[in-house]
Design a protein around this motif. Structure first.
Motif, PDB file in Angstrom:
ATOM      1  N   LEU A  97       0.828  -1.205   0.000  1.00  0.00           N
ATOM      2  CA  LEU A  97       0.000   0.000   0.000  1.00  0.00           C
ATOM      3  C   LEU A  97       0.866   1.259   0.000  1.00  0.00           C
ATOM      4  N   GLY A  98       2.041   1.215   0.621  1.00  0.00           N
ATOM      5  CA  GLY A  98       2.961   2.345   0.577  1.00  0.00           C
ATOM      6  C   GLY A  98       3.442   2.615  -0.838  1.00  0.00           C
ATOM      7  N   ILE A  99       3.779   1.546  -1.547  1.00  0.00           N
ATOM      8  CA  ILE A  99       4.190   1.698  -2.952  1.00  0.00           C
ATOM      9  C   ILE A  99       3.027   2.220  -3.791  1.00  0.00           C
ATOM     10  N   LEU A 100       1.837   1.654  -3.578  1.00  0.00           N
ATOM     11  CA  LEU A 100       0.649   2.112  -4.296  1.00  0.00           C
ATOM     12  C   LEU A 100       0.360   3.577  -3.971  1.00  0.00           C
ATOM     13  N   TYR A 101       0.554   3.973  -2.719  1.00  0.00           N
ATOM     14  CA  TYR A 101       0.345   5.349  -2.280  1.00  0.00           C
ATOM     15  C   TYR A 101       1.248   6.295  -3.071  1.00  0.00           C
ATOM     16  N   ILE A 102       2.516   5.920  -3.216  1.00  0.00           N
ATOM     17  CA  ILE A 102       3.459   6.764  -3.953  1.00  0.00           C
ATOM     18  C   ILE A 102       3.078   6.840  -5.430  1.00  0.00           C
ATOM     19  N   ILE A 103       2.702   5.706  -6.005  1.00  0.00           N
ATOM     20  CA  ILE A 103       2.317   5.695  -7.424  1.00  0.00           C
ATOM     21  C   ILE A 103       1.061   6.536  -7.637  1.00  0.00           C
ATOM     22  N   LEU A 104       0.033   6.328  -6.815  1.00  0.00           N
ATOM     23  CA  LEU A 104      -1.194   7.110  -6.954  1.00  0.00           C
ATOM     24  C   LEU A 104      -0.951   8.583  -6.644  1.00  0.00           C
ATOM     25  N   GLY A 105      -0.092   8.855  -5.659  1.00  0.00           N
ATOM     26  CA  GLY A 105       0.230  10.241  -5.326  1.00  0.00           C
ATOM     27  C   GLY A 105       0.926  10.957  -6.459  1.00  0.00           C
ATOM     28  N   THR A 106       1.687  10.230  -7.226  1.00  0.00           N
ATOM     29  CA  THR A 106       2.401  10.824  -8.356  1.00  0.00           C
ATOM     30  C   THR A 106       1.440  11.183  -9.485  1.00  0.00           C
ATOM     31  N   TYR A 107       0.454  10.337  -9.723  1.00  0.00           N
ATOM     32  CA  TYR A 107      -0.409  10.533 -10.884  1.00  0.00           C
ATOM     33  C   TYR A 107      -1.794  11.087 -10.553  1.00  0.00           C
ATOM     34  N   ILE A 108      -2.329  10.757  -9.398  1.00  0.00           N
ATOM     35  CA  ILE A 108      -3.700  11.149  -9.098  1.00  0.00           C
ATOM     36  C   ILE A 108      -3.755  12.361  -8.166  1.00  0.00           C
TER      37      ILE A 108
END
Length: 160
Positions: free
Chosen positions: A124-135
């Motif tokens: 979820l931390g990795i997903l958080y960073i990915i979503l934070g970058t794009y969304i």
């Protein structure tokens, strides 16, 4: 009994974090700051409760919780700090979630579901960073922390 209380606290905090962004009343800095604050409080309480079982994990949880608490209070109450950290705030929350997952992964080897709590936190931390970058949507990002707290709480309850 202590684990059940901590587990229920994690589920309640997770629900609060998921429900809070739905209200849409506060700014992105307050949502992210509150999410980090609640995660920090949970880590500090979990660290204190685990002091008898694993002093190393306990100290790590308490230290990370205190850092998160200080950072979150600064983000919530000092808009200029949020403006300064705006570019990295999303990454900090994701990194903190990954570190919390890593501490859980390393420190909960003796628990039946400890491994999965850690893996979910890191993922979820990795997903958080990915979503934070794009969304960059604080509603989604705050919910990810809430989801991790709920999963961690349910797995702790199941591990009793």
């Amino acid at each position: 009994m202590k684990n059940a209380i901590i587990s229920i606290l994690a589920v309640i905090l997770g629900l609060l974090i998921i429900a809070f962004p739905v209200l849409g009343v506060v700014t992105a800095s307050a949502i992210i700051g509150l999410s980090i604050l609640l995660l920090g409080v949970y880590l500090m309480i979990a660290g204190i409760s685990e002091l008898d079982y694993s002093p190393t994990r306990s100290i790590l949880n308490i230290t990370i919780g205190v850092i998160m608490l200080i950072l979150s209070i600064g983000i919530i109450f000092n808009p200029s700090l949020f403006a300064f950290l705006a570019a990295i705030t999303l990454y900090l929350a994701g990194i903190f979630l990954m570190v919390a997952g890593l501490v859980t992964l390393i420190g909960n080897r003796e628990n039946k579901y400890g491994f999965w709590m850690g893996i979910v936190g890191i993922a979820l931390g990795i997903l958080y960073i990915i979503l934070g970058t794009y969304i960059r949507d604080p509603l989604i990002l705050g919910s990810l922390i809430g989801i991790w707290l709920m999963i961690a709480g349910v797995l702790r309850l199941a591990d009793r």
